[in-house]
Scaffold this motif. Structure first.
Motif, PDB file in Angstrom:
ATOM      1  N   PHE A  74       0.792  -1.203   0.146  1.00  0.00           N
ATOM      2  CA  PHE A  74      -0.055   0.052   0.052  1.00  0.00           C
ATOM      3  C   PHE A  74       0.945   1.182   0.049  1.00  0.00           C
ATOM      4  O   PHE A  74       2.123   1.154   0.292  1.00  0.00           O
ATOM      5  N   ASP A  75       0.155   2.339  -0.342  1.00  0.00           N
ATOM      6  CA  ASP A  75       1.006   3.709  -0.484  1.00  0.00           C
ATOM      7  C   ASP A  75       0.090   4.688  -0.304  1.00  0.00           C
ATOM      8  O   ASP A  75      -1.044   4.609  -1.026  1.00  0.00           O
ATOM      9  N   ILE A  76       0.433   5.557   0.533  1.00  0.00           N
ATOM     10  CA  ILE A  76      -0.636   6.734   0.836  1.00  0.00           C
ATOM     11  C   ILE A  76      -0.282   7.897  -0.150  1.00  0.00           C
ATOM     12  O   ILE A  76       0.717   8.153   0.008  1.00  0.00           O
ATOM     13  N   LEU A  77      -1.132   8.136  -0.823  1.00  0.00           N
ATOM     14  CA  LEU A  77      -0.936   8.972  -2.280  1.00  0.00           C
ATOM     15  C   LEU A  77      -0.892  10.383  -2.060  1.00  0.00           C
ATOM     16  O   LEU A  77      -0.429  11.095  -2.670  1.00  0.00           O
ATOM     17  N   ASP A  78      -1.432  10.770  -0.861  1.00  0.00           N
ATOM     18  CA  ASP A  78      -1.421  12.290  -0.354  1.00  0.00           C
ATOM     19  C   ASP A  78      -0.292  12.382   0.326  1.00  0.00           C
ATOM     20  O   ASP A  78      -0.231  12.425   1.632  1.00  0.00           O
ATOM     21  N   ASP A  79       0.907  12.819  -0.334  1.00  0.00           N
ATOM     22  CA  ASP A  79       2.017  12.953   0.256  1.00  0.00           C
ATOM     23  C   ASP A  79       2.198  14.049   1.422  1.00  0.00           C
ATOM     24  O   ASP A  79       2.986  14.197   2.102  1.00  0.00           O
ATOM     25  N   ASP A  80       1.189  15.070   1.272  1.00  0.00           N
ATOM     26  CA  ASP A  80       1.356  16.344   1.814  1.00  0.00           C
ATOM     27  C   ASP A  80       0.646  16.435   3.410  1.00  0.00           C
ATOM     28  O   ASP A  80       0.508  16.998   4.220  1.00  0.00           O
ATOM     29  N   GLU A  81       0.008  15.053   3.480  1.00  0.00           N
ATOM     30  CA  GLU A  81      -0.961  14.722   4.725  1.00  0.00           C
ATOM     31  C   GLU A  81      -0.289  13.699   5.548  1.00  0.00           C
ATOM     32  O   GLU A  81       0.495  12.954   5.277  1.00  0.00           O
ATOM     33  N   SER A  82      -0.327  13.689   6.864  1.00  0.00           N
ATOM     34  CA  SER A  82       0.212  12.776   7.890  1.00  0.00           C
ATOM     35  C   SER A  82      -0.459  11.515   7.677  1.00  0.00           C
ATOM     36  O   SER A  82      -1.493  11.181   7.144  1.00  0.00           O
ATOM     37  N   PRO A  83       0.368  10.335   7.469  1.00  0.00           N
ATOM     38  CA  PRO A  83       0.060   9.155   7.299  1.00  0.00           C
ATOM     39  C   PRO A  83      -0.586   8.393   8.578  1.00  0.00           C
ATOM     40  O   PRO A  83      -1.152   7.358   8.733  1.00  0.00           O
ATOM     41  N   ASP A  84      -0.504   9.302   9.801  1.00  0.00           N
ATOM     42  CA  ASP A  84      -0.585   8.857  10.990  1.00  0.00           C
ATOM     43  C   ASP A  84      -2.150   7.983  11.282  1.00  0.00           C
ATOM     44  O   ASP A  84      -2.367   6.988  11.900  1.00  0.00           O
ATOM     45  N   PRO A  85      -3.173   8.448  10.718  1.00  0.00           N
ATOM     46  CA  PRO A  85      -4.602   7.929  10.906  1.00  0.00           C
ATOM     47  C   PRO A  85      -4.825   6.683  10.214  1.00  0.00           C
ATOM     48  O   PRO A  85      -5.772   6.016  10.261  1.00  0.00           O
ATOM     49  N   ILE A  86      -3.925   6.330   8.961  1.00  0.00           N
ATOM     50  CA  ILE A  86      -4.225   5.261   8.180  1.00  0.00           C
ATOM     51  C   ILE A  86      -3.608   3.973   8.903  1.00  0.00           C
ATOM     52  O   ILE A  86      -2.304   4.060   9.403  1.00  0.00           O
ATOM     53  N   GLY A  87      -4.269   2.895   8.840  1.00  0.00           N
ATOM     54  CA  GLY A  87      -4.022   1.576   9.245  1.00  0.00           C
ATOM     55  C   GLY A  87      -4.402   0.603   8.398  1.00  0.00           C
ATOM     56  O   GLY A  87      -5.536   0.697   7.704  1.00  0.00           O
ATOM     57  N   VAL A  88      -3.388  -0.355   7.862  1.00  0.00           N
ATOM     58  CA  VAL A  88      -3.893  -1.369   6.890  1.00  0.00           C
ATOM     59  C   VAL A  88      -3.686  -2.577   7.658  1.00  0.00           C
ATOM     60  O   VAL A  88      -2.605  -2.952   8.262  1.00  0.00           O
ATOM     61  N   VAL A  89      -4.648  -3.600   7.522  1.00  0.00           N
ATOM     62  CA  VAL A  89      -4.835  -4.871   8.244  1.00  0.00           C
ATOM     63  C   VAL A  89      -5.019  -5.941   7.243  1.00  0.00           C
ATOM     64  O   VAL A  89      -6.108  -5.698   6.585  1.00  0.00           O
ATOM     65  N   LEU A  90      -4.454  -6.977   7.232  1.00  0.00           N
ATOM     66  CA  LEU A  90      -4.846  -8.227   6.433  1.00  0.00           C
ATOM     67  C   LEU A  90      -5.347  -9.128   7.535  1.00  0.00           C
ATOM     68  O   LEU A  90      -4.861  -9.731   8.407  1.00  0.00           O
ATOM     69  N   TYR A  91      -6.757  -9.675   7.331  1.00  0.00           N
ATOM     70  CA  TYR A  91      -7.311 -10.432   8.291  1.00  0.00           C
ATOM     71  C   TYR A  91      -7.428 -11.937   7.654  1.00  0.00           C
ATOM     72  O   TYR A  91      -7.667 -11.915   6.376  1.00  0.00           O
ATOM     73  N   ASP A  92      -7.463 -12.993   8.270  1.00  0.00           N
ATOM     74  CA  ASP A  92      -7.642 -14.400   7.885  1.00  0.00           C
ATOM     75  C   ASP A  92      -9.196 -14.603   7.809  1.00  0.00           C
ATOM     76  O   ASP A  92      -9.972 -13.772   8.388  1.00  0.00           O
ATOM     77  N   SER A  93      -9.668 -15.756   7.585  1.00  0.00           N
ATOM     78  CA  SER A  93     -11.127 -16.065   7.520  1.00  0.00           C
ATOM     79  C   SER A  93     -11.680 -15.958   8.862  1.00  0.00           C
ATOM     80  O   SER A  93     -13.063 -16.030   9.073  1.00  0.00           O
ATOM     81  N   LYS A  94     -10.976 -15.999   9.927  1.00  0.00           N
ATOM     82  CA  LYS A  94     -11.570 -16.182  11.342  1.00  0.00           C
ATOM     83  C   LYS A  94     -11.477 -14.654  11.805  1.00  0.00           C
ATOM     84  O   LYS A  94     -11.601 -14.270  12.866  1.00  0.00           O
ATOM     85  N   MET A  95     -11.085 -13.564  11.017  1.00  0.00           N
ATOM     86  CA  MET A  95     -10.853 -12.215  11.209  1.00  0.00           C
ATOM     87  C   MET A  95      -9.782 -12.030  12.394  1.00  0.00           C
ATOM     88  O   MET A  95      -9.905 -10.899  12.850  1.00  0.00           O
ATOM     89  N   THR A  96      -8.842 -12.842  12.215  1.00  0.00           N
ATOM     90  CA  THR A  96      -7.688 -12.588  13.226  1.00  0.00           C
ATOM     91  C   THR A  96      -6.585 -11.973  12.167  1.00  0.00           C
ATOM     92  O   THR A  96      -6.405 -12.448  11.043  1.00  0.00           O
ATOM     93  N   PRO A  97      -5.878 -10.755  12.612  1.00  0.00           N
ATOM     94  CA  PRO A  97      -5.051 -10.258  11.904  1.00  0.00           C
ATOM     95  C   PRO A  97      -3.776 -10.912  11.697  1.00  0.00           C
ATOM     96  O   PRO A  97      -3.246 -11.577  12.554  1.00  0.00           O
ATOM     97  N   VAL A  98      -3.337 -11.300  10.394  1.00  0.00           N
ATOM     98  CA  VAL A  98      -2.288 -11.914  10.066  1.00  0.00           C
ATOM     99  C   VAL A  98      -1.240 -10.948   9.612  1.00  0.00           C
ATOM    100  O   VAL A  98       0.345 -11.327   9.316  1.00  0.00           O
ATOM    101  N   TRP A  99      -1.394  -9.666   9.363  1.00  0.00           N
ATOM    102  CA  TRP A  99      -0.279  -8.676   9.237  1.00  0.00           C
ATOM    103  C   TRP A  99      -1.195  -7.214   9.341  1.00  0.00           C
ATOM    104  O   TRP A  99      -2.390  -7.143   9.160  1.00  0.00           O
TER     105      TRP A  99
END
Length: 148
Positions: free
Chosen positions: A54-79
């Motif tokens: 992933f890449d936050i395309l708005d370079d002038d804004e803080s990335p702090d509020p963005i979170g990216v999560v990959l969940y498995d089929s049990k909705m357990t975060p794997v990354w």
């Protein structure tokens, strides 16, 4: 009724038992305080490699509020992305259904995301699902012979 060419190709590959890599690159505007989730399906019964970035395309804004999560089929975060990361990558091995979620601001869950700041953000991301290569066990295929 005639199917679009891409559906014809995919149907042919499925019916003929081909294992093909699937790839997609997208961008989405994630509104402040919102979450966008995307299903990722890896073939059942075989361990595929699931890559993404992933890449936050708005370079002038803080990335702090963005979170990216990959969940498995049990909705357990794997990354999950690092805090305040402008971009990130992941690679896991698995099968079945996964869900990639992009959050912009606190969603009230157990995932860390900074409080929303009222700014919508454009996030680009790519997902690749690569099933194992088919071949005769113990025999190098044409791709292997080229790289030997």
């Amino acid at each position: 009724m005639r199917l679009p060419i891409i559906l014809q190709i995919l149907l042919f590959a499925v019916l003929n038992g081909f294992r093909i890599a699937v790839e997609g690159a997208f961008s989405a505007t994630v509104e402040s305080g919102e979450e966008h989730c995307y299903n990722v399906i890896a073939p059942a019964g075989v361990q595929s490699v699931i890559h993404g970035n992933f890449d936050i395309l708005d370079d002038d804004e803080s990335p702090d509020p963005i979170g990216v999560v990959l969940y498995d089929s049990k909705m357990t975060p794997v990354w999950r992305s690092e805090r305040q990361a402008q971009e990130g990558t992941f690679s896991i091995t698995g099968e079945g259904k996964y869900e990639l979620c992009i959050q912009n601001g606190n969603m009230g869950s157990d995932d860390y995301v900074a409080p929303k700041d009222g700014i919508d953000r454009e996030v680009g991301f790519a997902i690749r699902v690569v099933p194992p290569q088919r071949g005769i066990e113990g025999e190098a295929g044409p791709d292997d012979r080229l790289t030997s």
